[in-house]
Design a protein around this motif. Structure first.
Motif, short mmCIF file in Angstrom:
data_model
loop_
_atom_site.label_atom_id
_atom_site.label_comp_id
_atom_site.label_asym_id
_atom_site.label_seq_id
_atom_site.Cartn_x
_atom_site.Cartn_y
_atom_site.Cartn_z
N THR A 136 -55.39 -1.80 41.68
CA THR A 136 -55.96 -3.06 41.66
C THR A 136 -54.99 -4.00 41.65
N ALA A 181 -61.69 0.46 50.72
CA ALA A 181 -62.25 0.15 49.82
C ALA A 181 -63.39 -1.12 50.10
N TYR A 189 -63.68 6.35 44.71
CA TYR A 189 -62.11 6.21 45.44
C TYR A 189 -61.48 5.31 44.61
N CYS A 190 -61.88 4.22 44.11
CA CYS A 190 -61.06 3.11 43.20
C CYS A 190 -61.64 3.09 41.95
N ASP A 210 -57.77 -1.98 49.35
CA ASP A 210 -57.22 -1.68 50.71
C ASP A 210 -58.44 -1.94 51.67
N CYS A 251 -56.57 5.61 46.27
CA CYS A 251 -57.06 4.19 46.28
C CYS A 251 -55.56 3.29 45.57
N TRP A 254 -61.76 8.09 51.76
CA TRP A 254 -61.37 7.84 50.26
C TRP A 254 -60.79 9.26 50.02
N TYR A 298 -61.12 -0.50 40.16
CA TYR A 298 -61.78 -1.57 40.89
C TYR A 298 -62.92 -2.31 40.10
#
Length: 184
Positions: free
Chosen positions: A22, A64, A93-94, A61, A19, A15, A97
């Motif tokens: 979304t 993730a 990382y995201c 991705d 990211c 990560w 999301y």
């Protein structure tokens, strides 16, 4: 020196890169919500609900998705500490999301850390306002915190988006979140 540089590149977390955004699936989810509202019964609603979960559980991705899948696997194996660490990495990382926060919230809920669960659910709901799983999870968390009026309101919002949730039984007359004054 070359060894140190190569080693540090190899040991960098997956990560370390950004990211991707979304994907916007709001139109698809809106259509599914319309379909599930029109479903004749729970059996007809089930495949529609499954399609919703496919969207929510589709990470931005592969990195993730691996974190999400690992966290789910850890939680299913009752490794709550490991699952929380993995979902922490996923949300780092995201951060946009919603499902990363939702799954971490569910893990907090399972270990009865309701305040942390509620915090994550609030973030997830900000990111995905019509996420039925987040809405019902937030209602259950509020219920377990003794905040029944707020839980009732939140559960109604979830049922407005999916009237076939199993949690609908909590809203019946005499049930914990049923209409006030009709709990006898």
């Amino acid at each position: 020196m070359k060894f140190l540089v190569i080693f540090s590149l190899l040991s960098a977390p997956v990560w370390a890169e950004s990211c991707p955004p979304t994907p916007d699936s709001s139109a698809e989810l809106s259509a599914l919500i319309d379909q599930i509202r029109e479903a004749k019964d729970e059996r007809a609603a089930k495949p529609i609900s499954d399609q919703m979960w496919e969207i929510w559980l589709d990470a931005p991705d592969d990195a993730a998705q691996d974190l999400l899948n690992n966290g789910l696997r850890q939680r299913n194996n009752f490794d709550f500490v490991g699952a929380l660490e993995t979902f922490d990495r996923l949300t780092e990382y995201c951060p946009a999301y919603a499902e990363g926060y939702n799954q971490r919230a569910f893990t907090h809920f399972m270990v009865e850390d309701y305040s942390k669960a509620l915090n994550d659910l609030d973030i997830a709901l900000d990111l995905s306002p019509d996420h039925v799983g987040v809405q019902s999870g937030r209602a259950l968390t509020l219920m377990n915190m003794g905040l029944l009026d707020e839980a009732r309101t939140q559960m109604q919002a979830a049922l407005d988006n999916n009237p076939w949730l199993s949690e609908r039984a909590l809203m019946e007359n005499g049930a914990l979140l049923g209409p006030k004054g009709e709990d006898i």
